[in-house]
Scaffold this motif. Sequence first.
Motif, PDB file in Angstrom:
ATOM      1  N   PRO A 115       6.962 -21.048  22.596  1.00  0.00           N
ATOM      2  CA  PRO A 115       7.593 -19.724  22.626  1.00  0.00           C
ATOM      3  C   PRO A 115       6.791 -18.681  21.860  1.00  0.00           C
ATOM      4  CG  PRO A 115       8.689 -21.122  21.015  1.00  0.00           C
ATOM      5  CD  PRO A 115       7.710 -21.996  21.739  1.00  0.00           C
ATOM      6  N   HIS A 116       6.900 -17.465  22.313  1.00  0.00           N
ATOM      7  CA  HIS A 116       6.305 -16.348  21.589  1.00  0.00           C
ATOM      8  C   HIS A 116       7.226 -15.994  20.428  1.00  0.00           C
ATOM      9  CE1 HIS A 116       4.484 -12.551  20.585  1.00  0.00           C
ATOM     10  NE2 HIS A 116       5.656 -11.967  20.726  1.00  0.00           N
ATOM     11  N   MET A 117       6.677 -16.015  19.237  1.00  0.00           N
ATOM     12  CA  MET A 117       7.460 -15.702  18.041  1.00  0.00           C
ATOM     13  C   MET A 117       6.692 -14.704  17.192  1.00  0.00           C
ATOM     14  SD  MET A 117       8.626 -19.588  17.014  1.00  0.00           S
ATOM     15  CE  MET A 117       9.607 -19.027  15.628  1.00  0.00           C
ATOM     16  N   GLY A 118       7.366 -13.613  16.822  1.00  0.00           N
ATOM     17  CA  GLY A 118       6.717 -12.682  15.919  1.00  0.00           C
ATOM     18  C   GLY A 118       7.115 -11.238  16.175  1.00  0.00           C
ATOM     19  N   TRP A 119       6.506 -10.366  15.388  1.00  0.00           N
ATOM     20  CA  TRP A 119       6.802  -8.936  15.443  1.00  0.00           C
ATOM     21  C   TRP A 119       5.885  -8.248  16.441  1.00  0.00           C
ATOM     22  CZ3 TRP A 119      10.637  -6.613  12.467  1.00  0.00           C
ATOM     23  CH2 TRP A 119      11.228  -7.441  11.500  1.00  0.00           C
ATOM     24  N   ASN A 120       6.475  -7.400  17.268  1.00  0.00           N
ATOM     25  CA  ASN A 120       5.706  -6.595  18.222  1.00  0.00           C
ATOM     26  C   ASN A 120       6.273  -5.185  18.249  1.00  0.00           C
ATOM     27  OD1 ASN A 120       5.567  -9.555  19.468  1.00  0.00           O
ATOM     28  ND2 ASN A 120       3.766  -8.419  20.125  1.00  0.00           N
ATOM     29  N   ASP A 121       5.402  -4.229  18.585  1.00  0.00           N
ATOM     30  CA  ASP A 121       5.858  -2.843  18.606  1.00  0.00           C
ATOM     31  C   ASP A 121       6.391  -2.476  19.986  1.00  0.00           C
ATOM     32  OD1 ASP A 121       3.144  -3.123  19.448  1.00  0.00           O
ATOM     33  OD2 ASP A 121       2.926  -0.943  19.398  1.00  0.00           O
ATOM     34  N   LEU A 122       7.297  -1.527  19.987  1.00  0.00           N
ATOM     35  CA  LEU A 122       7.951  -1.067  21.208  1.00  0.00           C
ATOM     36  C   LEU A 122       7.226   0.139  21.794  1.00  0.00           C
ATOM     37  CD1 LEU A 122      11.722  -1.182  20.186  1.00  0.00           C
ATOM     38  CD2 LEU A 122      10.481  -2.856  21.569  1.00  0.00           C
ATOM     39  N   GLU A 123       7.074   0.140  23.102  1.00  0.00           N
ATOM     40  CA  GLU A 123       6.608   1.310  23.834  1.00  0.00           C
ATOM     41  C   GLU A 123       7.826   1.886  24.561  1.00  0.00           C
ATOM     42  OE1 GLU A 123       3.458   0.203  26.454  1.00  0.00           O
ATOM     43  OE2 GLU A 123       2.195  -0.602  24.852  1.00  0.00           O
ATOM     44  N   ILE A 124       8.344   2.976  24.059  1.00  0.00           N
ATOM     45  CA  ILE A 124       9.542   3.559  24.651  1.00  0.00           C
ATOM     46  C   ILE A 124       9.165   4.316  25.926  1.00  0.00           C
ATOM     47  CG2 ILE A 124      11.439   5.194  24.305  1.00  0.00           C
ATOM     48  CD1 ILE A 124      11.403   4.425  21.336  1.00  0.00           C
ATOM     49  N   LYS A 125       9.778   3.920  27.026  1.00  0.00           N
ATOM     50  CA  LYS A 125       9.435   4.470  28.340  1.00  0.00           C
ATOM     51  C   LYS A 125      10.322   5.650  28.724  1.00  0.00           C
ATOM     52  CE  LYS A 125       6.565   2.604  29.893  1.00  0.00           C
ATOM     53  NZ  LYS A 125       5.123   2.639  29.503  1.00  0.00           N
ATOM     54  N   ARG A 126      11.570   5.608  28.307  1.00  0.00           N
ATOM     55  CA  ARG A 126      12.517   6.682  28.642  1.00  0.00           C
ATOM     56  C   ARG A 126      13.665   6.628  27.635  1.00  0.00           C
ATOM     57  NH1 ARG A 126      12.223   3.326  32.832  1.00  0.00           N
ATOM     58  NH2 ARG A 126      11.237   4.944  34.076  1.00  0.00           N
ATOM     59  N   PRO A 127      14.418   7.713  27.490  1.00  0.00           N
ATOM     60  CA  PRO A 127      15.523   7.712  26.536  1.00  0.00           C
ATOM     61  C   PRO A 127      16.564   6.648  26.886  1.00  0.00           C
ATOM     62  CG  PRO A 127      15.012   9.942  27.250  1.00  0.00           C
ATOM     63  CD  PRO A 127      14.253   9.024  28.153  1.00  0.00           C
ATOM     64  N   GLY A 128      17.151   6.080  25.851  1.00  0.00           N
ATOM     65  CA  GLY A 128      18.205   5.094  26.047  1.00  0.00           C
ATOM     66  C   GLY A 128      19.241   5.227  24.944  1.00  0.00           C
ATOM     67  N   LYS A 129      20.468   4.853  25.255  1.00  0.00           N
ATOM     68  CA  LYS A 129      21.551   5.023  24.295  1.00  0.00           C
ATOM     69  C   LYS A 129      21.342   4.206  23.027  1.00  0.00           C
ATOM     70  CE  LYS A 129      25.039   6.154  27.770  1.00  0.00           C
ATOM     71  NZ  LYS A 129      26.285   5.715  28.449  1.00  0.00           N
ATOM     72  N   ILE A 156      14.330  -0.195  32.717  1.00  0.00           N
ATOM     73  CA  ILE A 156      13.566  -0.532  31.510  1.00  0.00           C
ATOM     74  C   ILE A 156      13.417   0.717  30.651  1.00  0.00           C
ATOM     75  CG2 ILE A 156      11.385  -1.400  30.592  1.00  0.00           C
ATOM     76  CD1 ILE A 156      10.949  -2.807  33.303  1.00  0.00           C
ATOM     77  N   THR A 157      13.922   0.665  29.423  1.00  0.00           N
ATOM     78  CA  THR A 157      13.776   1.813  28.523  1.00  0.00           C
ATOM     79  C   THR A 157      12.679   1.591  27.484  1.00  0.00           C
ATOM     80  OG1 THR A 157      15.564   0.961  27.127  1.00  0.00           O
ATOM     81  CG2 THR A 157      16.163   2.569  28.820  1.00  0.00           C
ATOM     82  N   ALA A 158      12.282   0.339  27.264  1.00  0.00           N
ATOM     83  CA  ALA A 158      11.186   0.059  26.336  1.00  0.00           C
ATOM     84  C   ALA A 158      10.485  -1.236  26.735  1.00  0.00           C
ATOM     85  CB  ALA A 158      11.688  -0.042  24.897  1.00  0.00           C
TER      86      ALA A 158
END
Length: 202
Positions: A115-129, A156-158
Amino acid sequence: MTSVAIFDYGAGNIFSLKTSLEKAGATVDVITNFDKPNGYSGLLLPGVGNFDPAVKSITESSKIKFKEYVKDGTPVLGICLGMEMFFEKSQEGKEKGLKIMNGEVIILPDSMKVPHMGWNDLEIKRPGKILQGVDNGAWVYFVHSYRVKPNSNDIITAEADYGIKVPAVVEQDNFFGTQFHPEKSGSVGKIMINNFLDVCKR
């Protein structure tokens, strides 16, 4: 005070999620079926367990069907496995998903350690609640072997970039999903949990 329920598939390990919600001011019950009418402001499907047993526990062990239970627009947050069950099917099992979102769940590529385990950064694609107040590039904590593959990118928002783009947050109507674990994602996860509870109050 907002009252929410966590659905327990029997895999346990939901203490940190319950604690995070309570710290955010929610009253939290842990439920194992939908036998009683829905009296909650929100429902969470946690990120532990395996696809087939989890889907069966939702679809076969309750007097009230899942979609009937949340038909009044009850906000639902699916975390990791909980998000994956929103879709039609998964390579992890043979059972059909909840078919709330169109698409499937596929295993991460061979090029990645699973499994993939760890911290990753988000690429926000569009606004989300549930992304309100979350900065583009914010870091969150992932533990997963599969990823969702929606038929439409509109939900997909991020995303997260592992060399491939992995949907990290999805939103459709009253359904919200995160591939990562907000309850393990520090201050950023706390913002998202608070955002979800704000949706539950509306």
